[in-house]
Design a protein around this motif. Structure first.
Motif, PDB file in Angstrom:
ATOM      1  N   PHE A  33       0.842  -1.182   0.000  1.00  0.00           N
ATOM      2  CA  PHE A  33       0.000   0.000   0.000  1.00  0.00           C
ATOM      3  C   PHE A  33       0.886   1.244   0.000  1.00  0.00           C
ATOM      4  O   PHE A  33       2.028   1.206   0.441  1.00  0.00           O
ATOM      5  CB  PHE A  33      -0.887   0.037   1.253  1.00  0.00           C
ATOM      6  CG  PHE A  33      -1.956  -1.020   1.263  1.00  0.00           C
ATOM      7  CD1 PHE A  33      -3.129  -0.833   0.554  1.00  0.00           C
ATOM      8  CD2 PHE A  33      -1.795  -2.187   1.983  1.00  0.00           C
ATOM      9  CE1 PHE A  33      -4.114  -1.788   0.562  1.00  0.00           C
ATOM     10  CE2 PHE A  33      -2.780  -3.154   2.008  1.00  0.00           C
ATOM     11  CZ  PHE A  33      -3.943  -2.949   1.289  1.00  0.00           C
ATOM     12  N   ASP A  34       0.335   2.349  -0.475  1.00  0.00           N
ATOM     13  CA  ASP A  34       1.045   3.623  -0.398  1.00  0.00           C
ATOM     14  C   ASP A  34       1.186   4.032   1.060  1.00  0.00           C
ATOM     15  O   ASP A  34       0.316   3.736   1.892  1.00  0.00           O
ATOM     16  CB  ASP A  34       0.281   4.726  -1.152  1.00  0.00           C
ATOM     17  CG  ASP A  34       0.242   4.480  -2.649  1.00  0.00           C
ATOM     18  OD1 ASP A  34       1.156   3.811  -3.171  1.00  0.00           O
ATOM     19  OD2 ASP A  34      -0.710   4.972  -3.286  1.00  0.00           O
ATOM     20  N   GLU A  35       2.273   4.699   1.396  1.00  0.00           N
ATOM     21  CA  GLU A  35       2.494   5.191   2.756  1.00  0.00           C
ATOM     22  C   GLU A  35       1.311   6.048   3.187  1.00  0.00           C
ATOM     23  O   GLU A  35       0.823   6.883   2.429  1.00  0.00           O
ATOM     24  CB  GLU A  35       3.781   6.011   2.805  1.00  0.00           C
ATOM     25  CG  GLU A  35       4.190   6.443   4.182  1.00  0.00           C
ATOM     26  CD  GLU A  35       4.621   5.279   5.073  1.00  0.00           C
ATOM     27  OE1 GLU A  35       4.469   5.413   6.291  1.00  0.00           O
ATOM     28  OE2 GLU A  35       5.087   4.251   4.564  1.00  0.00           O
ATOM     29  N   THR A  82      -1.747   4.943   3.795  1.00  0.00           N
ATOM     30  CA  THR A  82      -3.026   4.341   3.454  1.00  0.00           C
ATOM     31  C   THR A  82      -3.717   3.865   4.724  1.00  0.00           C
ATOM     32  O   THR A  82      -3.108   3.229   5.579  1.00  0.00           O
ATOM     33  CB  THR A  82      -2.836   3.142   2.507  1.00  0.00           C
ATOM     34  OG1 THR A  82      -2.241   3.593   1.286  1.00  0.00           O
ATOM     35  CG2 THR A  82      -4.162   2.466   2.181  1.00  0.00           C
ATOM     36  N   VAL A  83      -4.994   4.194   4.880  1.00  0.00           N
ATOM     37  CA  VAL A  83      -5.774   3.745   6.023  1.00  0.00           C
ATOM     38  C   VAL A  83      -6.356   2.378   5.668  1.00  0.00           C
ATOM     39  O   VAL A  83      -6.928   2.204   4.595  1.00  0.00           O
ATOM     40  CB  VAL A  83      -6.905   4.741   6.343  1.00  0.00           C
ATOM     41  CG1 VAL A  83      -7.780   4.223   7.472  1.00  0.00           C
ATOM     42  CG2 VAL A  83      -6.312   6.096   6.698  1.00  0.00           C
ATOM     43  N   VAL A  84      -6.199   1.414   6.575  1.00  0.00           N
ATOM     44  CA  VAL A  84      -6.680   0.064   6.317  1.00  0.00           C
ATOM     45  C   VAL A  84      -7.568  -0.399   7.462  1.00  0.00           C
ATOM     46  O   VAL A  84      -7.489   0.112   8.569  1.00  0.00           O
ATOM     47  CB  VAL A  84      -5.509  -0.938   6.132  1.00  0.00           C
ATOM     48  CG1 VAL A  84      -4.645  -0.555   4.948  1.00  0.00           C
ATOM     49  CG2 VAL A  84      -4.668  -1.034   7.388  1.00  0.00           C
TER      50      VAL A  84
END
Length: 72
Positions: free
Chosen positions: A20-22, A24-26
């Protein structure tokens, strides 16, 4: 929105596939090692709809949820 699997290694979630891109909320859903995590098409659609509602702020508080479960 996308779904991806991974596992915990040294206290961090390591995902399969492209990172994921730095920033990114997961969201993390867990299950037991011997318990598969599979959704039917209908279940996945319902989950996606619920996530979209939450993102729009269409939520209730925990207190409201408890009160609704107790009934009138």
């Amino acid at each position: 929105m996308k779904f991806i699997t991974g596992k915990i290694v040294a206290g961090q979630v390591i995902v399969d596939g492209a990172p994921f891109d730095e920033g990114t909320v997961v969201s993390v859903f867990t299950h037991e090692a011997d318990e598969p995590f599979e959704l039917s098409d209908g279940e996945e659609a319902a989950l996606m709809l619920s996530i979209q509602e939450a993102e729009r702020g269409e939520v209730i508080s925990g207190a409201e949820l408890i009160a609704s479960l107790r009934g009138p």
